[in-house]
Design a protein around this motif. Structure first.
Motif, PDB file in Angstrom:
ATOM      1  N   THR A  27       0.831  -1.204   0.000  1.00  0.00           N
ATOM      2  CA  THR A  27       0.000   0.000   0.000  1.00  0.00           C
ATOM      3  C   THR A  27       0.869   1.258   0.000  1.00  0.00           C
ATOM      4  O   THR A  27       1.980   1.263   0.546  1.00  0.00           O
ATOM      5  N   LEU A  28       0.331   2.300  -0.585  1.00  0.00           N
ATOM      6  CA  LEU A  28       1.038   3.579  -0.572  1.00  0.00           C
ATOM      7  C   LEU A  28       1.119   4.114   0.851  1.00  0.00           C
ATOM      8  O   LEU A  28       2.080   4.805   1.199  1.00  0.00           O
ATOM      9  N   ASN A  29       0.146   3.784   1.668  1.00  0.00           N
ATOM     10  CA  ASN A  29       0.172   4.207   3.059  1.00  0.00           C
ATOM     11  C   ASN A  29       1.391   3.622   3.781  1.00  0.00           C
ATOM     12  O   ASN A  29       2.045   4.304   4.568  1.00  0.00           O
ATOM     13  N   ASP A  30       1.702   2.349   3.491  1.00  0.00           N
ATOM     14  CA  ASP A  30       2.883   1.727   4.095  1.00  0.00           C
ATOM     15  C   ASP A  30       4.167   2.405   3.616  1.00  0.00           C
ATOM     16  O   ASP A  30       5.076   2.672   4.409  1.00  0.00           O
ATOM     17  N   ILE A  31       4.242   2.674   2.319  1.00  0.00           N
ATOM     18  CA  ILE A  31       5.432   3.353   1.770  1.00  0.00           C
ATOM     19  C   ILE A  31       5.561   4.740   2.389  1.00  0.00           C
ATOM     20  O   ILE A  31       6.646   5.148   2.814  1.00  0.00           O
ATOM     21  N   ALA A  32       4.445   5.468   2.447  1.00  0.00           N
ATOM     22  CA  ALA A  32       4.459   6.820   3.026  1.00  0.00           C
ATOM     23  C   ALA A  32       4.957   6.787   4.465  1.00  0.00           C
ATOM     24  O   ALA A  32       5.772   7.624   4.866  1.00  0.00           O
ATOM     25  N   GLY A  33       4.492   5.804   5.239  1.00  0.00           N
ATOM     26  CA  GLY A  33       4.911   5.699   6.635  1.00  0.00           C
ATOM     27  C   GLY A  33       6.382   5.386   6.785  1.00  0.00           C
ATOM     28  O   GLY A  33       7.069   5.992   7.602  1.00  0.00           O
ATOM     29  N   ARG A  34       6.864   4.434   5.978  1.00  0.00           N
ATOM     30  CA  ARG A  34       8.285   4.061   6.093  1.00  0.00           C
ATOM     31  C   ARG A  34       9.208   5.178   5.619  1.00  0.00           C
ATOM     32  O   ARG A  34      10.278   5.382   6.180  1.00  0.00           O
ATOM     33  N   GLN A  35       8.795   5.891   4.581  1.00  0.00           N
ATOM     34  CA  GLN A  35       9.687   6.869   3.965  1.00  0.00           C
ATOM     35  C   GLN A  35       9.422   8.314   4.390  1.00  0.00           C
ATOM     36  O   GLN A  35      10.143   9.216   3.992  1.00  0.00           O
ATOM     37  N   GLY A  36       8.374   8.534   5.169  1.00  0.00           N
ATOM     38  CA  GLY A  36       8.064   9.897   5.609  1.00  0.00           C
ATOM     39  C   GLY A  36       7.625  10.786   4.454  1.00  0.00           C
ATOM     40  O   GLY A  36       7.940  11.978   4.431  1.00  0.00           O
ATOM     41  N   LEU A  37       6.881  10.206   3.511  1.00  0.00           N
ATOM     42  CA  LEU A  37       6.426  10.952   2.349  1.00  0.00           C
ATOM     43  C   LEU A  37       4.922  11.181   2.430  1.00  0.00           C
ATOM     44  O   LEU A  37       4.191  10.406   3.055  1.00  0.00           O
ATOM     45  N   SER A  38       4.465  12.201   1.764  1.00  0.00           N
ATOM     46  CA  SER A  38       3.043  12.523   1.721  1.00  0.00           C
ATOM     47  C   SER A  38       2.287  11.480   0.906  1.00  0.00           C
ATOM     48  O   SER A  38       2.673  11.163  -0.228  1.00  0.00           O
ATOM     49  N   LEU A  39       1.200  10.967   1.466  1.00  0.00           N
ATOM     50  CA  LEU A  39       0.388   9.976   0.768  1.00  0.00           C
ATOM     51  C   LEU A  39      -0.194  10.552  -0.521  1.00  0.00           C
ATOM     52  O   LEU A  39      -0.175   9.894  -1.566  1.00  0.00           O
ATOM     53  N   SER A  40      -0.681  11.778  -0.477  1.00  0.00           N
ATOM     54  CA  SER A  40      -1.275  12.363  -1.688  1.00  0.00           C
ATOM     55  C   SER A  40      -0.226  12.564  -2.777  1.00  0.00           C
ATOM     56  O   SER A  40      -0.519  12.397  -3.965  1.00  0.00           O
ATOM     57  N   TYR A  41       0.993  12.907  -2.389  1.00  0.00           N
ATOM     58  CA  TYR A  41       2.069  13.057  -3.367  1.00  0.00           C
ATOM     59  C   TYR A  41       2.419  11.699  -3.978  1.00  0.00           C
ATOM     60  O   TYR A  41       2.616  11.581  -5.185  1.00  0.00           O
ATOM     61  N   LEU A  42       2.479  10.661  -3.150  1.00  0.00           N
ATOM     62  CA  LEU A  42       2.752   9.317  -3.657  1.00  0.00           C
ATOM     63  C   LEU A  42       1.663   8.868  -4.626  1.00  0.00           C
ATOM     64  O   LEU A  42       1.960   8.216  -5.629  1.00  0.00           O
ATOM     65  N   GLU A  43       0.417   9.200  -4.348  1.00  0.00           N
ATOM     66  CA  GLU A  43      -0.679   8.840  -5.251  1.00  0.00           C
ATOM     67  C   GLU A  43      -0.457   9.444  -6.630  1.00  0.00           C
ATOM     68  O   GLU A  43      -0.658   8.781  -7.652  1.00  0.00           O
ATOM     69  N   GLN A  44      -0.018  10.688  -6.673  1.00  0.00           N
ATOM     70  CA  GLN A  44       0.265  11.352  -7.955  1.00  0.00           C
ATOM     71  C   GLN A  44       1.425  10.660  -8.675  1.00  0.00           C
ATOM     72  O   GLN A  44       1.354  10.406  -9.878  1.00  0.00           O
TER      73      GLN A  44
END
Length: 157
Positions: A27-44
């Motif tokens: 999930t992008l949520n997991d990536i966002a959590g591990r990497q400290g990145l914005s979920l909405s930015y990852l979605e884009q």
């Protein structure tokens, strides 16, 4: 060099996906959590990565993203290009209008540098990065903090 956060984040997220791509979507949520990145930015970013054929998506419960092919077949340059990044060291964007609408004195030097950077990034795959000890150490540390087990699969599989 004009490599923005878009390209850096895309490579980071794809490497995270490669490290955690163990028979189930990530999930992008997991990536966002591990990497400290914005979920909405990852979605884009992942919308672009999917359109360019680097990832596949699975909907529904247990859904997320997977690499579209093995990590050894995805070059860092592919990821950067997929999110519309250009590695360009020139001041003019390669248009040869750097100085008074003409080529500047060092234009060819900066073009050559851009070519070298592109070749360098094309020569490194996500699989290559996965095999680096420091990458595995950092991934293990991130997973320990989030209490998510890391599975470093063989990139050649």
């Amino acid at each position: 060099m004009k490599l923005t956060t878009k390209g850096r984040y895309a490579v980071t997220a794809m490497l995270d996906l490669a490290l955690h791509n163990d028979n189930s979507p990530v999930t992008l949520n997991d990536i966002a959590g591990r990497q400290g990145l914005s979920l909405s930015y990852l979605e884009q970013l992942f919308a672009r990565l999917r359109r360019n054929g680097l990832v596949t998506s699975t909907r529904g419960p247990g859904g997320g993203y997977s690499l579209s092919r093995v990590a050894d077949e995805i070059a860092v340059s592919d990821v950067i290009s997929a999110v519309d990044e250009k590695v360009d060291s020139t001041r003019c964007g390669g248009n040869t209008d750097c100085q008074d609408q003409k080529k500047c004195l060092t234009h060819d030097l900066w073009c050559d540098l851009s070519d070298q950077i592109q070749q360098f990034l094309a020569g490194i795959s996500l699989g290559d990065l996965m095999q680096r000890g420091v990458v595995q150490e950092v991934a293990a540390r991130q997973d320990k903090l989030l209490k998510v087990p890391v599975t470093v699969q063989n990139a050649n599989a």
